[in-house]
Design an enzyme around this catalytic site. Sequence first.
Site, short mmCIF file in Angstrom:
data_model
loop_
_atom_site.label_atom_id
_atom_site.label_comp_id
_atom_site.label_asym_id
_atom_site.label_seq_id
_atom_site.Cartn_x
_atom_site.Cartn_y
_atom_site.Cartn_z
N ASP A 205 0.85 -1.20 0.00
CA ASP A 205 0.00 0.00 0.00
C ASP A 205 0.88 1.25 0.00
OD1 ASP A 205 -2.39 1.78 0.78
OD2 ASP A 205 -3.27 -0.22 0.83
N ASP B 10 -1.82 3.31 18.09
CA ASP B 10 -2.57 2.05 17.96
C ASP B 10 -1.85 1.02 17.10
OD1 ASP B 10 -4.37 3.48 19.39
OD2 ASP B 10 -5.93 3.53 17.86
N HIS C 294 -3.80 5.92 3.31
CA HIS C 294 -4.54 4.71 2.97
C HIS C 294 -3.94 3.47 3.62
CE1 HIS C 294 -6.13 1.48 0.30
NE2 HIS C 294 -7.17 2.29 0.18
N ASN D 272 -14.39 -0.15 -6.91
CA ASN D 272 -15.46 0.74 -6.43
C ASN D 272 -16.27 1.38 -7.56
OD1 ASN D 272 -14.43 0.31 -3.82
ND2 ASN D 272 -13.00 2.01 -4.03
N ALA E 80 -8.00 -8.93 -8.02
CA ALA E 80 -9.08 -9.69 -7.37
C ALA E 80 -9.72 -10.69 -8.32
CB ALA E 80 -10.14 -8.72 -6.83
N VAL F 47 -6.93 -15.66 -5.93
CA VAL F 47 -7.00 -14.56 -4.97
C VAL F 47 -8.35 -14.61 -4.26
CG1 VAL F 47 -7.09 -12.04 -4.78
CG2 VAL F 47 -5.43 -13.12 -6.30
N SER G 230 -11.46 -1.45 -0.48
CA SER G 230 -10.17 -1.55 0.22
C SER G 230 -10.40 -1.83 1.70
CB SER G 230 -9.40 -0.24 0.08
OG SER G 230 -8.88 -0.07 -1.20
#
Length: 388
Positions: free
Chosen positions: A141, A150, A174, A265, A276, A281, A328
């Site tokens: 990414d 965190d 992202h 999207n 994908a 996958v 995502s």
Amino acid sequence: MDTATFLHLLHEDLGLTKQPARKHLIHFTSKTDYFACKSELLRLTSEHPRLSLVLPLDIIYAFSCTLCPDTKLRSFSSTTRIEADTKLIINKLKGRKTVPKRATILSNSRTRTIPWGVDQIGAPEIWSKSVGKNIHIGVIDTGIDYKHPDLQNSISHGINLLNRRLMPHDDNGHGTHIAGTIAATGRNSGIIGVAPRAIIHPVKAFDQNGSAYVSDIIAGIDWCVQNDLDIINMSFGMKTYNPALEQAVLNAYYRGKVIVASSGNDGRKKTIDYPARFPHVVSVGATTRTGRIAPFSNRGAQIDIYAPGERVYSAWIGGKYNELSGTSMATAHVSGVIALMLAMRAMSPQQIKNALRRCAFPLSKRPNARWQPGQLNAQRAIRAAGQE
């Protein structure tokens, strides 16, 4: 193959800065030729610094570099194949907005907070059995915020493929958001991810604008395989088929790596993005808080599983928090659940995929409807893992 001549011509080509040039992939038809050239390339790099710009990609037996259109390397067409490198983008919707830290929290766990998506898939009910301990996840990414409170206990070594001398710091947000959903530890008053004891390896392949070359993605997959990671999260997509990317995915799959990718999207009903769309996958679509397929999500029989992807609340750069929507975000939930599964027992990528498909909650309420991809549920996934 005449390795010396090949590398001499490659060195010449790299020096032709006045000609228009773009990134290419040089594939070798022979594994032996590739490793012979790679060995000599590494030896010559100290003598010819320009050769350091050539990136070996062991996983597909290829080099990535910038070449001129009339490169003389095409004379090696019997032993190599040259193709132009292409760009792709991360799968996120426009209009992101930084929000106050407690804006979309569904529930509290002591002083920590559980985002609605983590709660909806039933992850908290599994934490007494599995928290994803010692499962290593490569997040290809935009990098990660190393200082986010965190994430500090979730991060292990990674790589910056854009500049290997630098750490994979996130300059977009992202990658940090994806990592938070997968494995945020929620110390003190932070958020908790799906698998809070999983280990994130940030692989920075995307720039500040969220774009990357296919060669960088392949290098990222190669790095994940070389470092023996368990899961590879790929929250990005491209519309066109790329044989080099498929070869890298296949090689990672056959080495036991579970690859999870977002479907895109565009709201399309019958087709999804690559990678994908590759059958090896785990392909992920997005759902809303009400458990319906999100309007923006690509959908159809090519999807393996749906997961929360609407206004998902997670970590952000600068130690902040943010809501983002997209497939995502759904992909990150699935990677987290797979970490919970693998922490319970070893499973092959195909076993993982079969279990996820079999255990999903149905989205269609029509009786006797043919099989359709359903919604992710951690409890059912853990049970299915025990049956595979």
